[in-house]
Design a protein around this motif. Structure first.
Motif, PDB file in Angstrom:
ATOM      1  N   GLU A  50      36.157 -20.478 -13.459  1.00  0.00           N
ATOM      2  CA  GLU A  50      37.615 -21.301 -13.147  1.00  0.00           C
ATOM      3  C   GLU A  50      38.510 -21.476 -13.907  1.00  0.00           C
ATOM      4  OE1 GLU A  50      37.288 -25.129 -12.094  1.00  0.00           O
ATOM      5  OE2 GLU A  50      36.642 -24.927 -10.950  1.00  0.00           O
ATOM      6  N   ALA A  51      38.023 -21.049 -14.865  1.00  0.00           N
ATOM      7  CA  ALA A  51      39.228 -20.605 -16.526  1.00  0.00           C
ATOM      8  C   ALA A  51      38.908 -18.670 -16.846  1.00  0.00           C
ATOM      9  CB  ALA A  51      38.458 -21.320 -17.853  1.00  0.00           C
ATOM     10  N   LEU A  52      38.888 -18.293 -16.006  1.00  0.00           N
ATOM     11  CA  LEU A  52      39.159 -17.153 -15.988  1.00  0.00           C
ATOM     12  C   LEU A  52      40.314 -16.537 -15.695  1.00  0.00           C
ATOM     13  CD1 LEU A  52      35.958 -15.456 -13.979  1.00  0.00           C
ATOM     14  CD2 LEU A  52      36.572 -15.278 -16.312  1.00  0.00           C
ATOM     15  N   SER A  53      40.955 -15.496 -16.568  1.00  0.00           N
ATOM     16  CA  SER A  53      42.735 -15.157 -16.083  1.00  0.00           C
ATOM     17  C   SER A  53      42.854 -13.507 -16.477  1.00  0.00           C
ATOM     18  CB  SER A  53      43.636 -15.529 -17.374  1.00  0.00           C
ATOM     19  OG  SER A  53      43.006 -15.539 -18.281  1.00  0.00           O
ATOM     20  N   VAL A  54      43.585 -12.622 -16.069  1.00  0.00           N
ATOM     21  CA  VAL A  54      44.050 -11.432 -15.916  1.00  0.00           C
ATOM     22  C   VAL A  54      43.771 -11.541 -17.638  1.00  0.00           C
ATOM     23  CG1 VAL A  54      45.594 -10.079 -15.538  1.00  0.00           C
ATOM     24  CG2 VAL A  54      44.808 -11.661 -14.246  1.00  0.00           C
ATOM     25  N   LYS A  69      41.717  -7.472 -14.149  1.00  0.00           N
ATOM     26  CA  LYS A  69      42.724  -6.952 -13.504  1.00  0.00           C
ATOM     27  C   LYS A  69      43.827  -7.766 -12.522  1.00  0.00           C
ATOM     28  CE  LYS A  69      43.892  -3.533 -16.654  1.00  0.00           C
ATOM     29  NZ  LYS A  69      44.579  -3.817 -17.231  1.00  0.00           N
ATOM     30  N   GLU A  70      43.505  -8.454 -11.511  1.00  0.00           N
ATOM     31  CA  GLU A  70      43.872  -8.973 -10.727  1.00  0.00           C
ATOM     32  C   GLU A  70      42.433 -10.070 -10.191  1.00  0.00           C
ATOM     33  OE1 GLU A  70      45.412  -8.951  -5.944  1.00  0.00           O
ATOM     34  OE2 GLU A  70      45.482  -6.770  -7.399  1.00  0.00           O
ATOM     35  N   ILE A  71      43.075 -11.583  -9.600  1.00  0.00           N
ATOM     36  CA  ILE A  71      42.388 -13.031  -9.401  1.00  0.00           C
ATOM     37  C   ILE A  71      42.795 -13.404  -8.110  1.00  0.00           C
ATOM     38  CG2 ILE A  71      40.946 -15.103  -9.691  1.00  0.00           C
ATOM     39  CD1 ILE A  71      41.553 -14.319 -12.965  1.00  0.00           C
ATOM     40  N   LYS A  72      41.858 -12.964  -7.463  1.00  0.00           N
ATOM     41  CA  LYS A  72      42.325 -13.655  -6.068  1.00  0.00           C
ATOM     42  C   LYS A  72      41.014 -15.153  -5.784  1.00  0.00           C
ATOM     43  CE  LYS A  72      43.627  -9.482  -4.508  1.00  0.00           C
ATOM     44  NZ  LYS A  72      44.114  -8.442  -2.896  1.00  0.00           N
ATOM     45  N   LEU A  78      38.317  -5.864 -10.903  1.00  0.00           N
ATOM     46  CA  LEU A  78      37.501  -5.917 -12.182  1.00  0.00           C
ATOM     47  C   LEU A  78      37.750  -4.557 -12.591  1.00  0.00           C
ATOM     48  CD1 LEU A  78      35.827  -7.382 -14.389  1.00  0.00           C
ATOM     49  CD2 LEU A  78      34.469  -6.126 -13.898  1.00  0.00           C
ATOM     50  N   GLU A  79      38.332  -3.867 -13.748  1.00  0.00           N
ATOM     51  CA  GLU A  79      39.033  -2.524 -14.619  1.00  0.00           C
ATOM     52  C   GLU A  79      37.636  -1.934 -14.901  1.00  0.00           C
ATOM     53  OE1 GLU A  79      42.400  -0.043 -15.502  1.00  0.00           O
ATOM     54  OE2 GLU A  79      42.344  -1.287 -16.543  1.00  0.00           O
ATOM     55  N   ILE A  80      37.281  -1.219 -15.082  1.00  0.00           N
ATOM     56  CA  ILE A  80      36.144  -0.919 -15.514  1.00  0.00           C
ATOM     57  C   ILE A  80      35.907   0.918 -15.883  1.00  0.00           C
ATOM     58  CG2 ILE A  80      33.737  -2.323 -13.840  1.00  0.00           C
ATOM     59  CD1 ILE A  80      33.064   1.015 -12.497  1.00  0.00           C
ATOM     60  N   ALA A  81      37.374   1.347 -15.875  1.00  0.00           N
ATOM     61  CA  ALA A  81      37.677   2.318 -16.286  1.00  0.00           C
ATOM     62  C   ALA A  81      38.756   2.826 -16.388  1.00  0.00           C
ATOM     63  CB  ALA A  81      36.770   3.547 -16.113  1.00  0.00           C
ATOM     64  N   ASP A  82      39.690   3.808 -16.911  1.00  0.00           N
ATOM     65  CA  ASP A  82      40.656   3.986 -17.034  1.00  0.00           C
ATOM     66  C   ASP A  82      40.994   4.262 -15.501  1.00  0.00           C
ATOM     67  OD1 ASP A  82      41.664   3.558 -19.390  1.00  0.00           O
ATOM     68  OD2 ASP A  82      41.223   6.112 -19.930  1.00  0.00           O
ATOM     69  N   ASN A  83      42.138   3.381 -14.548  1.00  0.00           N
ATOM     70  CA  ASN A  83      42.005   3.676 -13.739  1.00  0.00           C
ATOM     71  C   ASN A  83      40.855   3.439 -12.337  1.00  0.00           C
ATOM     72  OD1 ASN A  83      44.907   4.025 -13.624  1.00  0.00           O
ATOM     73  ND2 ASN A  83      44.716   6.157 -14.059  1.00  0.00           N
ATOM     74  N   VAL A  84      39.665   3.113 -12.892  1.00  0.00           N
ATOM     75  CA  VAL A  84      38.919   2.912 -12.097  1.00  0.00           C
ATOM     76  C   VAL A  84      38.529   1.351 -12.261  1.00  0.00           C
ATOM     77  CG1 VAL A  84      36.075   3.414 -11.780  1.00  0.00           C
ATOM     78  CG2 VAL A  84      37.762   4.947 -12.615  1.00  0.00           C
ATOM     79  N   ARG A  85      38.865   0.653 -10.531  1.00  0.00           N
ATOM     80  CA  ARG A  85      38.722  -0.762  -9.933  1.00  0.00           C
ATOM     81  C   ARG A  85      37.494  -0.837  -9.578  1.00  0.00           C
ATOM     82  NH1 ARG A  85      45.144  -1.995 -10.967  1.00  0.00           N
ATOM     83  NH2 ARG A  85      45.118  -1.618 -12.897  1.00  0.00           N
ATOM     84  N   LYS A  90      33.802 -13.838  -7.425  1.00  0.00           N
ATOM     85  CA  LYS A  90      34.159 -14.421  -8.739  1.00  0.00           C
ATOM     86  C   LYS A  90      32.971 -15.016  -9.343  1.00  0.00           C
ATOM     87  CE  LYS A  90      37.697 -17.625 -10.505  1.00  0.00           C
ATOM     88  NZ  LYS A  90      38.489 -18.282  -9.794  1.00  0.00           N
ATOM     89  N   SER A  91      32.018 -14.871  -8.372  1.00  0.00           N
ATOM     90  CA  SER A  91      30.681 -15.713  -8.490  1.00  0.00           C
ATOM     91  C   SER A  91      29.238 -14.942  -9.350  1.00  0.00           C
ATOM     92  CB  SER A  91      29.867 -16.617  -7.467  1.00  0.00           C
ATOM     93  OG  SER A  91      29.490 -15.712  -6.347  1.00  0.00           O
ATOM     94  N   SER A  92      30.053 -13.816  -9.444  1.00  0.00           N
ATOM     95  CA  SER A  92      28.863 -12.636 -10.154  1.00  0.00           C
ATOM     96  C   SER A  92      29.252 -12.123 -11.565  1.00  0.00           C
ATOM     97  CB  SER A  92      29.230 -11.233  -9.329  1.00  0.00           C
ATOM     98  OG  SER A  92      30.286 -10.487  -9.229  1.00  0.00           O
ATOM     99  N   ILE A  93      30.258 -13.396 -12.012  1.00  0.00           N
ATOM    100  CA  ILE A  93      30.771 -12.492 -13.414  1.00  0.00           C
ATOM    101  C   ILE A  93      29.199 -13.945 -14.182  1.00  0.00           C
ATOM    102  CG2 ILE A  93      31.977 -13.585 -15.365  1.00  0.00           C
ATOM    103  CD1 ILE A  93      32.953 -10.842 -13.347  1.00  0.00           C
TER     104      ILE A  93
END
Length: 106
Positions: A50-54, A69-72, A78-85, A90-93
């Protein structure tokens, strides 16, 4: 023989209470050593998610490192490389990347 019979009957009656006390003790042991710590850990994980943020760097359950990069509602971009999202649940974090990275010194 009658004295022996009386003594055996008295022992049989006391065995009922001791087995009930033993069952209660086992349930208490399971609660304090298994159930309670597990629920405590689940509360900590829920609070962490719940405390995760951008901008946080995290690790997924599959071992993918990335930056949020964004939370809905239940979806995180999640950005894993340059311009790769990628979009993940959320439960897999699993953890923050700062917690799980180690430095290798040669």
């Amino acid at each position: 023989m009658t004295l022996l019979t009386i003594l055996l009957q008295q022992q049989g009656q006391g065995a009922g209470w001791s087995s009930i006390i033993m069952m209660v003790a086992l349930v208490a042991i399971f609660y304090f050593f298994m159930i309670r710590p597990q629920t405590k850990r689940q509360k900590e994980i829920r609070k962490f998610r719940e405390a995760l943020s951008v901008g946080d760097k995290v690790v997924t359950a599959g071992g993918i490192y990335g930056k949020i990069k964004e939370i809905k509602d239940n979806i995180i971009v999640l950005e894993i490389a340059d311009n790769v999202r990628i979009r993940i649940d959320k439960s897999s974090i699993y953890a923050t990347a700062a917690d799980s990275t180690t430095t290798n010194q040669a």
